[in-house]
Write a protein that holds these residues in place. Sequence first.
Motif, PDB file in Angstrom:
ATOM      1  N   ALA A 428      -8.346   4.989  65.382  1.00 46.06           N
ATOM      2  CA  ALA A 428      -8.226   6.027  64.360  1.00 46.06           C
ATOM      3  C   ALA A 428      -7.701   7.321  64.970  1.00 46.06           C
ATOM      4  O   ALA A 428      -6.865   8.026  64.357  1.00 46.06           O
ATOM      5  CB  ALA A 428      -9.582   6.266  63.688  1.00 46.06           C
ATOM      6  N   GLN A 429      -8.149   7.660  66.159  1.00 45.83           N
ATOM      7  CA  GLN A 429      -7.674   8.877  66.810  1.00 45.83           C
ATOM      8  C   GLN A 429      -6.212   8.755  67.223  1.00 45.83           C
ATOM      9  O   GLN A 429      -5.457   9.732  67.152  1.00 45.83           O
ATOM     10  CB  GLN A 429      -8.562   9.192  68.018  1.00 45.83           C
ATOM     11  CG  GLN A 429      -9.964   9.634  67.629  1.00 45.83           C
ATOM     12  CD  GLN A 429     -10.872   9.840  68.827  1.00 45.83           C
ATOM     13  OE1 GLN A 429     -10.715   9.205  69.870  1.00 45.83           O
ATOM     14  NE2 GLN A 429     -11.852  10.720  68.681  1.00 45.83           N
ATOM     15  N   THR A 430      -5.807   7.554  67.646  1.00 44.73           N
ATOM     16  CA  THR A 430      -4.400   7.333  67.994  1.00 44.73           C
ATOM     17  C   THR A 430      -3.509   7.518  66.771  1.00 44.73           C
ATOM     18  O   THR A 430      -2.466   8.191  66.834  1.00 44.73           O
ATOM     19  CB  THR A 430      -4.212   5.912  68.565  1.00 44.73           C
ATOM     20  OG1 THR A 430      -4.976   5.788  69.769  1.00 44.73           O
ATOM     21  CG2 THR A 430      -2.750   5.634  68.864  1.00 44.73           C
ATOM     22  N   ARG A 431      -3.903   6.938  65.643  1.00 45.35           N
ATOM     23  CA  ARG A 431      -3.104   7.082  64.412  1.00 45.35           C
ATOM     24  C   ARG A 431      -3.107   8.521  63.917  1.00 45.35           C
ATOM     25  O   ARG A 431      -2.106   9.005  63.369  1.00 45.35           O
ATOM     26  CB  ARG A 431      -3.638   6.137  63.322  1.00 45.35           C
ATOM     27  CG  ARG A 431      -3.170   4.709  63.496  1.00 45.35           C
ATOM     28  CD  ARG A 431      -3.886   3.765  62.562  1.00 45.35           C
ATOM     29  NE  ARG A 431      -3.614   4.007  61.166  1.00 45.35           N
ATOM     30  CZ  ARG A 431      -2.555   3.544  60.494  1.00 45.35           C
ATOM     31  NH1 ARG A 431      -1.646   2.831  61.121  1.00 45.35           N
ATOM     32  NH2 ARG A 431      -2.411   3.786  59.204  1.00 45.35           N
ATOM     33  N   SER A 432      -4.209   9.218  64.116  1.00 45.46           N
ATOM     34  CA  SER A 432      -4.276  10.623  63.735  1.00 45.46           C
ATOM     35  C   SER A 432      -3.251  11.441  64.516  1.00 45.46           C
ATOM     36  O   SER A 432      -2.547  12.294  63.958  1.00 45.46           O
ATOM     37  CB  SER A 432      -5.679  11.170  63.969  1.00 45.46           C
ATOM     38  OG  SER A 432      -5.734  12.567  63.747  1.00 45.46           O
ATOM     39  N   ALA A 433      -3.155  11.180  65.809  1.00 46.11           N
ATOM     40  CA  ALA A 433      -2.196  11.902  66.644  1.00 46.11           C
ATOM     41  C   ALA A 433      -0.767  11.637  66.188  1.00 46.11           C
ATOM     42  O   ALA A 433       0.074  12.546  66.155  1.00 46.11           O
ATOM     43  CB  ALA A 433      -2.377  11.496  68.103  1.00 46.11           C
ATOM     44  N   ILE A 434      -0.467  10.387  65.796  1.00 51.37           N
ATOM     45  CA  ILE A 434       0.867  10.049  65.294  1.00 51.37           C
ATOM     46  C   ILE A 434       1.148  10.781  63.982  1.00 51.37           C
ATOM     47  O   ILE A 434       2.232  11.344  63.781  1.00 51.37           O
ATOM     48  CB  ILE A 434       0.993   8.533  65.096  1.00 51.37           C
ATOM     49  CG1 ILE A 434       0.960   7.819  66.450  1.00 51.37           C
ATOM     50  CG2 ILE A 434       2.276   8.182  64.338  1.00 51.37           C
ATOM     51  CD1 ILE A 434       0.864   6.308  66.346  1.00 51.37           C
ATOM     52  N   ALA A 435       0.164  10.770  63.080  1.00 56.48           N
ATOM     53  CA  ALA A 435       0.356  11.396  61.764  1.00 56.48           C
ATOM     54  C   ALA A 435       0.613  12.900  61.878  1.00 56.48           C
ATOM     55  O   ALA A 435       1.344  13.469  61.063  1.00 56.48           O
ATOM     56  CB  ALA A 435      -0.871  11.143  60.888  1.00 56.48           C
ATOM     57  N   LYS A 436       0.021  13.536  62.869  1.00 54.27           N
ATOM     58  CA  LYS A 436       0.144  14.992  63.012  1.00 54.27           C
ATOM     59  C   LYS A 436       1.363  15.412  63.830  1.00 54.27           C
ATOM     60  O   LYS A 436       1.729  16.594  63.807  1.00 54.27           O
ATOM     61  CB  LYS A 436      -1.114  15.551  63.670  1.00 54.27           C
ATOM     62  CG  LYS A 436      -2.364  15.445  62.823  1.00 54.27           C
ATOM     63  CD  LYS A 436      -3.576  15.960  63.581  1.00 54.27           C
ATOM     64  CE  LYS A 436      -4.836  15.890  62.735  1.00 54.27           C
ATOM     65  NZ  LYS A 436      -6.038  16.327  63.489  1.00 54.27           N
ATOM     66  N   ASP A 437       1.981  14.485  64.541  1.00 48.86           N
ATOM     67  CA  ASP A 437       3.065  14.831  65.469  1.00 48.86           C
ATOM     68  C   ASP A 437       4.392  14.892  64.717  1.00 48.86           C
ATOM     69  O   ASP A 437       5.137  13.919  64.653  1.00 48.86           O
ATOM     70  CB  ASP A 437       3.117  13.795  66.598  1.00 48.86           C
ATOM     71  CG  ASP A 437       3.941  14.283  67.786  1.00 48.86           C
ATOM     72  OD1 ASP A 437       4.490  15.403  67.710  1.00 48.86           O
ATOM     73  OD2 ASP A 437       4.041  13.552  68.776  1.00 48.86           O
TER      74      ASP A 437
END
Length: 494
Positions: A428-437
Amino acid sequence: MPRKFLSRVVVFILFASFGADASKILAITPLPSPSHGLWYRILLEALAEKGHQVTAFMPYIGKNKTGISYFEIEGIFPDEGVLELTNLGPKEHVEAIWEYATAIGALQIESSAAKKLQELSESDEKFDLIIFELCYGEHFASLFPRFRAPIFAINAYADGFWNWDFLDVDNHPSVYVQSVLSYVSPMSFFERVANFLTLYYDKYHYGQYLKRQQAHAYAKFGTDVAKIEDVLYSLEFMIINSGPPGVDPGRILPPNVKEVGCLQCRPVNPENLQKEVREFLDGANDGFIFFSLGTNVKSIMLPQEVIDGILKVFSKLKLKVVWKFENDDLPGKPKNVMINKWLSQQDVLGHTNARLFITHGGRLSAQEATYHGTPMLAIPFMLDQHKNAETVVKAGVGLKLGFLQYTKEKFEWSIHEVLNNPRYKENAQTRSAIAKDRITTPLEEAVFWVEYMIRHNGTKHLRPAGHHLNSVEQSQVHFLILSEQIQELGVARL
């Protein structure tokens, strides 16, 4: 010059500069879904803050504020019958969707908002741009040519095939899963076949639905209004609630279609939470679970035996639970559970003590959980919720529990699996980083393209080559290209 006075002068100059470029925007977003209304209001109010004058027709209106005036479209999403959609197969689900859309259209065409919009179309009032939600309410589109303004299409629901069809975007059924199916790409052979059949069955019913919408428009607005399909195929630009890349399956998009998924997402602001909610969450030393079924599916719709089973599971947890529950009282509620009719969802999901989001799997909720890096347990009921739930599983950010397969034991096991297995939080944290980048925020990008279309009085120059060809002409071109390739292959073999 005093600093305070100077700052006021700067603010005045900035406001005046915005006002000089202010445009008049007419927005029509007919889908009666509170969550979708929130998505549209965020965009419209961002435009108003830039100095534009927005006249908005929509259900579930916001508060009138500087630069924006709302007119309510009557015809609301019914509570009854929602859970029954869970029992339907894809064929029946498709039929039920368009029957519902037709019923809503019949209500909305008779609304005071429809009368007001017709009066506007017959007046001398001019608008620089029309923003139109490309999902239900197509009868309103028959009036648009009277305004002689470019049309900017938007949609918070990213799974409707018509979004892609009207703007020449690839929606090949071997790749892209239709909204009522619980598949994820890549699909098996039999899934691709089922997906193909579902797509074209859906297209057939949409065509019949548009005919009924056209009949509504002729009956209410007069036979001199435009043909709806002509208007929709003339659309020049669209922003849609899909993406960001790496979260949703990537599409090859023409220059006049932009993905602005997570447009509504933002950093946490604890001040948005009610005092008692904030204190409850801050005091969750072992973490908390957030449980919400969204705005269209309500927790109070659940059978009583299901509610009782959920409460028994929650009573065994050390964690706290905050449950969006639509009644003031919940008999049998344990001490570790707080109920509330309405919560600032993103400020709950983004809280440092959030451990799990139990959700219906709606697109907006899934996006917000992704943005804030919160693992999910998805319990889908209808439409794209099934596909979104499968994506949760495939991405490794949570689990899916089918409502028809629900048992207290499965519910309890699923909660403990997501809470105790660290891979869900890590993913979930990995996908969060992608979504915000991103280069810029999705909201800023959406506002840019609205203003771009206004500045250039349309975006015909962004349409893909071949847009002018109809399906027969495109098939002729494909046939000629294929024939040439076959001939070249034969020559090469000689």
